[in-house]
Write a protein that holds these residues in place. Structure first.
Motif, short mmCIF file in Angstrom:
data_model
loop_
_atom_site.label_atom_id
_atom_site.label_comp_id
_atom_site.label_asym_id
_atom_site.label_seq_id
_atom_site.Cartn_x
_atom_site.Cartn_y
_atom_site.Cartn_z
N VAL A 23 0.84 -1.18 0.00
CA VAL A 23 0.00 0.00 0.00
C VAL A 23 0.88 1.23 0.00
CG1 VAL A 23 -1.80 1.27 1.21
CG2 VAL A 23 -1.81 -1.23 1.24
N ALA A 24 0.55 2.16 -0.90
CA ALA A 24 1.32 3.40 -1.03
C ALA A 24 0.62 4.54 -0.30
CB ALA A 24 1.50 3.75 -2.49
N SER A 25 1.43 5.50 0.15
CA SER A 25 0.90 6.60 0.96
C SER A 25 0.32 7.74 0.15
CB SER A 25 2.01 7.14 1.86
OG SER A 25 3.09 7.63 1.05
N THR A 26 0.65 7.80 -1.16
CA THR A 26 0.20 8.94 -1.96
C THR A 26 -0.43 8.49 -3.26
OG1 THR A 26 2.22 9.24 -3.24
CG2 THR A 26 2.17 10.23 -1.06
N ASP A 27 -1.30 9.34 -3.80
CA ASP A 27 -1.96 9.04 -5.07
C ASP A 27 -0.99 9.06 -6.25
OD1 ASP A 27 -5.11 10.74 -4.30
OD2 ASP A 27 -4.33 8.76 -3.75
N GLY A 28 0.17 9.70 -6.06
CA GLY A 28 1.17 9.72 -7.13
C GLY A 28 1.65 8.33 -7.50
N PHE A 29 1.43 7.41 -6.62
CA PHE A 29 1.80 6.01 -6.85
C PHE A 29 1.19 5.46 -8.13
CE2 PHE A 29 3.04 1.84 -5.62
CZ PHE A 29 1.97 0.98 -5.80
N ARG A 30 -0.02 5.91 -8.44
CA ARG A 30 -0.73 5.34 -9.57
C ARG A 30 -0.13 5.73 -10.92
NH1 ARG A 30 -6.45 7.95 -8.15
NH2 ARG A 30 -5.79 6.99 -6.21
N HIS A 31 0.82 6.66 -10.92
CA HIS A 31 1.49 7.08 -12.15
C HIS A 31 2.82 6.37 -12.34
CE1 HIS A 31 -1.58 10.08 -12.50
NE2 HIS A 31 -1.25 10.63 -11.35
N ARG A 32 3.17 5.51 -11.40
CA ARG A 32 4.48 4.86 -11.41
C ARG A 32 4.35 3.35 -11.62
NH1 ARG A 32 8.53 7.62 -8.15
NH2 ARG A 32 7.77 9.64 -7.45
N GLN A 39 14.99 -10.94 -1.56
CA GLN A 39 16.36 -11.21 -1.15
C GLN A 39 16.39 -12.51 -0.38
OE1 GLN A 39 18.36 -7.95 0.75
NE2 GLN A 39 20.34 -8.94 0.55
N PRO A 40 16.83 -13.60 -1.03
CA PRO A 40 16.94 -14.88 -0.35
C PRO A 40 18.03 -14.84 0.72
CG PRO A 40 16.94 -15.15 -2.74
CD PRO A 40 17.16 -13.69 -2.45
N PRO A 41 18.01 -15.73 1.66
CA PRO A 41 19.03 -15.75 2.72
C PRO A 41 20.44 -15.87 2.13
CG PRO A 41 17.24 -17.24 3.25
CD PRO A 41 17.00 -16.77 1.86
N GLY A 42 21.31 -14.96 2.53
CA GLY A 42 22.70 -15.01 2.09
C GLY A 42 22.95 -14.59 0.65
N LYS A 43 21.92 -14.05 0.00
CA LYS A 43 22.08 -13.65 -1.41
C LYS A 43 21.68 -12.19 -1.60
CE LYS A 43 21.18 -18.30 -3.23
NZ LYS A 43 20.37 -19.10 -4.19
N GLY A 44 21.92 -11.70 -2.80
CA GLY A 44 21.57 -10.32 -3.11
C GLY A 44 20.11 -10.18 -3.49
N ARG A 45 19.66 -8.95 -3.58
CA ARG A 45 18.28 -8.67 -3.95
C ARG A 45 18.09 -8.95 -5.44
NH1 ARG A 45 15.62 -3.36 -1.37
NH2 ARG A 45 16.78 -4.31 0.35
N GLU A 46 16.96 -9.54 -5.78
CA GLU A 46 16.70 -9.92 -7.17
C GLU A 46 15.28 -9.55 -7.59
OE1 GLU A 46 17.51 -14.11 -6.80
OE2 GLU A 46 15.40 -14.60 -6.46
N PHE A 47 15.12 -9.34 -8.86
CA PHE A 47 13.82 -8.98 -9.44
C PHE A 47 12.87 -10.17 -9.44
CE2 PHE A 47 10.71 -7.31 -12.23
CZ PHE A 47 10.44 -8.28 -13.20
N VAL A 48 11.59 -9.90 -9.17
CA VAL A 48 10.56 -10.94 -9.21
C VAL A 48 9.49 -10.63 -10.26
CG1 VAL A 48 8.75 -12.14 -7.91
CG2 VAL A 48 10.89 -11.50 -6.78
N ALA A 49 8.87 -9.45 -10.16
CA ALA A 49 7.76 -9.11 -11.05
C ALA A 49 7.59 -7.61 -11.10
CB ALA A 49 6.47 -9.76 -10.58
N THR A 50 7.02 -7.12 -12.20
CA THR A 50 6.78 -5.69 -12.33
C THR A 50 5.48 -5.46 -13.10
OG1 THR A 50 7.69 -3.59 -13.17
CG2 THR A 50 8.19 -5.57 -14.42
N ILE A 51 4.88 -4.30 -12.85
CA ILE A 51 3.63 -3.95 -13.51
C ILE A 51 3.68 -2.46 -13.85
CG2 ILE A 51 2.45 -3.47 -11.30
CD1 ILE A 51 -0.08 -4.76 -12.56
N ASN A 52 3.15 -2.10 -15.01
CA ASN A 52 3.21 -0.69 -15.39
C ASN A 52 2.15 0.11 -14.64
OD1 ASN A 52 0.87 -1.47 -16.82
ND2 ASN A 52 1.26 0.08 -18.40
N TYR A 53 2.12 1.42 -14.86
CA TYR A 53 1.28 2.30 -14.06
C TYR A 53 -0.21 1.96 -14.14
CZ TYR A 53 -0.48 4.76 -18.14
OH TYR A 53 -1.11 5.07 -19.31
N SER A 54 -0.65 1.48 -15.30
CA SER A 54 -2.08 1.23 -15.48
C SER A 54 -2.48 -0.20 -15.12
CB SER A 54 -2.49 1.50 -16.93
OG SER A 54 -1.91 0.53 -17.79
N GLY A 55 -1.49 -1.09 -15.04
CA GLY A 55 -1.80 -2.49 -14.79
C GLY A 55 -1.95 -3.30 -16.05
#
Length: 124
Positions: A23-32, A39-55
């Motif tokens: 949950v985002a704190s501002t309505d500006g979130f919907r434009h992003r 981040q698995p244990p002992g590993k670096g942060r990795e990408f999982v999924a992404t969605i554009n501003y409109s869905g």
């Protein structure tokens, strides 16, 4: 400034399901575009999924395709990650992030606002 709060993490058995919310704190979130990273244990942060501003557009790392679904409700400033048929290798701290751009991307440096993370533990 966009503040993000994740929830829904916990422990689940392999093959089960879990739903993460951001949950985002501002309505500006919907434009992003918004992404989920982990981040698995002992590993670096990795990408999982992404969605554009409109869905309308989504993209997933191969390891979760067909099992995870990202979606958003801009009226509620919320992005969710539905995790089905989870595996032990899905164990990680999961982070929600808001991009500075409107189109979806797996590139971590494009994300400028991050949540505090929520732990997901999958037991076999």
């Amino acid at each position: 400034q966009v503040q993000l709060v994740e929830s829904g993490g916990g422990s689940v058995q392999a093959g089960g399901s879990l739903k993460l919310s951001c949950v985002a704190s501002t309505d500006g979130f919907r434009h992003r575009a918004t992404g989920w990273f982990r981040q698995p244990p002992g590993k670096g942060r990795e990408f999982v999924a992404t969605i554009n501003y409109s869905g309308a557009n989504t993209f997933y790392v191969d390891a979760v395709k067909g099992r995870f679904t990202i979606s958003r409700d801009n009226a509620k400033n919320t992005v969710t990650l539905q995790m089905d048929r989870v595996k032990s290798e899905d164990t990680a701290v999961y982070y929600c992030a808001a991009s500075r751009l409107s189109f979806h991307s797996e590139i971590m440096s494009r994300y400028e606002h991050w949540g505090q993370g929520t732990q997901v533990t999958v037991s076999s």
